[in-house]
Write an enzyme that holds these catalytic residues in place. Structure first.
Site, PDB file in Angstrom:
ATOM      1  N   GLU A 378       0.685  -1.313  -0.082  1.00 39.81           N
ATOM      2  CA  GLU A 378      -0.013   0.236  -0.034  1.00 39.81           C
ATOM      3  C   GLU A 378       0.806   1.387  -0.090  1.00 39.81           C
ATOM      4  O   GLU A 378       0.480   2.088  -0.721  1.00 39.81           O
ATOM      5  CB  GLU A 378      -1.011  -0.076   1.276  1.00 39.81           C
ATOM      6  CG  GLU A 378      -1.922  -1.301   1.238  1.00 39.81           C
ATOM      7  CD  GLU A 378      -2.696  -1.147  -0.118  1.00 39.81           C
ATOM      8  OE1 GLU A 378      -2.752  -0.178  -0.649  1.00 39.81           O
ATOM      9  OE2 GLU A 378      -3.052  -2.301  -0.545  1.00 39.81           O
ATOM     10  N   HIS A 463      -5.265  -6.130 -11.139  1.00 39.46           N
ATOM     11  CA  HIS A 463      -4.716  -7.111 -10.017  1.00 39.46           C
ATOM     12  C   HIS A 463      -4.233  -8.585 -10.722  1.00 39.46           C
ATOM     13  O   HIS A 463      -3.360  -9.045 -10.395  1.00 39.46           O
ATOM     14  CB  HIS A 463      -5.695  -7.485  -9.057  1.00 39.46           C
ATOM     15  CG  HIS A 463      -5.929  -6.488  -8.223  1.00 39.46           C
ATOM     16  ND1 HIS A 463      -7.017  -5.405  -8.238  1.00 39.46           N
ATOM     17  CD2 HIS A 463      -5.386  -5.935  -6.819  1.00 39.46           C
ATOM     18  CE1 HIS A 463      -6.673  -4.673  -7.355  1.00 39.46           C
ATOM     19  NE2 HIS A 463      -5.936  -4.727  -6.173  1.00 39.46           N
TER      20      HIS A 463
END
EC number: 3.4.24.-
Length: 543
Positions: A378, A463
């Site tokens: 992140e 993803h």
């Protein structure tokens, strides 16, 4: 509420005089002065002398003393003029007498420090309004924080000696300001009694707030429990000794407990950490609301501990390996990483929103998502946003997502010298049906991701398109004479200097070659790796 300030009996007695500055104060370096010379000009209040017995305008007031292993007693004193403390005027007497006093002190006793002579000629005596105006000076200072929660206001009338050795009647003022989003501060200033302008100002909470160490636990039921301070380094936390509170925050990272809500004022998680004989010397405290090292949730020992550690490792990885900040503010200065944990109800995800990282506690499929790998992932979205700016769709989106996966592996490698080549295995629950979120050695193992660029199609989720560069990274890092660190060197350099917001897989490969050339790495190994994931480098120009 009346302000707190102290006046000696002598100060009260002569506060009705008239001020008449004449000349600069004369500093006396005590290492070059004899004890007898000092006692001729200043009244000393060594132990045994009552404060009320002070009659001289110039005095050295006893503060404290201690005797060292050589049986020398060190007596610390502060200078006062007309009963008011003098800024910077301190003396330390070093006596071989176990109980030094004026009667036992010898003329050859050693002293050090600096005190000031000539204050009588420069200052005269204080105006009648000097003491009366102290409350007004404090109120004007407090008015600067009218919209804040303020307490513990204090004012001390004093003499300030400036850098030119000019003496001034002044007030030392301070307040404690409580913030919702950060550690309390204690704004402090020394203010000119005539103009109300500050000579100096600072945040005095720094004298009470110290960097401390946190002991506690991490991990979850799947990977087992580990201890910070035993299996991993102690945590860097902050302690405010005035209120005996610890904060899950340091200069690099702040951990915010969302309390299973969706909005927060981003106040750092805090807990009581009282001083004990054990903690006094080590400055090490158990974390957790109950000071037992835990804040358990959904099978995890302490998401706050894991988040603080993850942020610390990630920030230091970028700094130690590349000499750059993981994230920066708009002015280029380092950005403190804000890690928000215990987000929402049953939230099985984590995200970067341009300002902070947020981690859910998982639910039936996942444990809390605050692992080192997820944290590195992140934070590195922010790194990409602040460098190449890879847009989060199409092939550039797959590269963006992949770079964060690479950073997750790099953070593990930086921390413990090895990595798993899997994304999130530590947070997947045993009965979820998955042993990891993604696989870098063979991305298609998850049933959705692609291994090579030829399999890409428009609209593929980032993803899953990340599999191309994830696979590329794995292949490159495992080439002979390569390792994960070297492969990540290339990717970081490309992200910082060569990739652009809309880079394609092929264009990204060209950026890798340019980065590798800058680093002096073997270009043929990169070309071989690119070929294995069907990325075309033939049109790349690397001079």
């Amino acid at each position: 509420m009346h302000p707190n300030y102290y006046l000696s009996p002598l100060a009260v007695a002569i506060a009705l005089g008239i001020a008449s500055p004449v000349k600069a104060a004369d500093p006396i370096p005590l290492q070059k002065s004899s004890f007898s010379e000092v006692t001729q000009k200043f009244q000393l209040t060594l132990p045994g002398v009552m404060k009320g017995a002070v009659v001289s305008t110039n005095s050295l007031q006893f503060i404290r003393q201690h005797t060292d292993g050589n049986k020398v007693t060190h007596v610390r004193m502060q200078q006062q003029y007309a009963g008011f403390p003098v800024f910077g005027g301190y003396a330390i007497l070093h006596s071989k007498n176990a109980t030094p006093s004026l009667a036992t002190a010898k003329s050859d006793e050693k002293m050090n420090g600096v005190i000031y002579d000539g204050l009588q000629a420069e200052l005269g005596q204080p105006k009648p309004s000097f003491v009366k105006n102290a409350s007004m000076a404090l109120q004007q200072f407090k008015d600067k924080y009218a919209n804040k929660q303020v307490s513990e206001d204090q004012v001390t009338p004093m003499i300030y000696i400036d850098e030119k050795h000019q003496a001034h009647w002044a007030y030392k003022v301070s307040v404690l300001v409580i913030h919702d989003d950060r550690i309390p501060e204690r704004p402090t200033a020394i203010i000119d009694a005539e103009t109300n302008k500050p000579f100096v100002q600072w945040d005095d909470v720094k004298t009470e707030k110290v960097q401390a160490k946190g002991m506690g636990f991490g991990g979850n039921r799947k990977i087992g429990e580990y201890q910070f301070g035993k299996d991993l380094p102690l945590l860097e936390i902050t302690r405010d000794s005035s209120v005996e509170m610890c904060f899950m925050e340091n200069t690099d990272v702040k951990v915010v407990d969302m309390g299973h809500k969706y909005y927060s004022n981003n106040k750092p998680m805090q807990f009581t950490c009282k001083e004990t004989p054990d903690t006094q010397s080590t400055k090490t405290y158990y974390t957790g609301y109950s000071a037992d090292g835990y804040d358990r949730d959904n099978g995890a020992a302490s998401p706050t501990n894991d988040a603080l550690y993850a942020g610390y490792v990630i920030k230091h990885m970028y700094h130690d390996w590349y000499g750059v900040e993981a994230l920066t503010k708009s002015d280029g200065s380092p950005m403190q990483l804000v890690m928000r944990v215990h987000y929402g109800q049953g939230y099985e995800n984590a995200y970067w929103d341009g300002k902070q990282m947020t981690f859910g506690d998982g639910d039936t499929m996942m444990y809390p998502l605050v692992s080192l790998g997820v944290g590195g992932h992140e934070v590195s979205h922010g790194f990409t946003e602040q460098h190449s700016g890879l847009e989060y769709f199409g092939q550039s989106g797959g590269m963006n997502e992949s770079f964060s996966d690479m950073a997750a592996q790099a953070a593990e490698y930086y921390s413990v010298g090895k990595n798993s080549w899997q994304i999130g295995p530590e947070i997947m629950k045993e009965d979820s049906g998955y042993d990891a979120l993604r696989y870098m050695d063979k991305p298609s193992r998850d049933g959705m991701s692609i291994d090579v660029a030829d399999d890409y199609y428009g609209g593929l989720d980032v993803h899953y398109s990340s599999g191309v560069y994830n696979h590329l990274f794995y292949i490159l890092a495992n080439q002979p004479n390569w390792n994960l660190r070297m492969a990540f060197d290339v990717m970081v350099k490309a992200n910082m200097d060569y990739w652009t917001p809309y880079s394609t897989f092929d264009e990204g490969g060209c950026g890798m070659l340019s980065a590798a050339k800058d680093l002096g790495y073997n270009l043929d190994d990169i070309k071989k790796s690119l070929s294995e994931v069907t990325i075309n480098y033939q049109s790349c120009y690397v001079d």
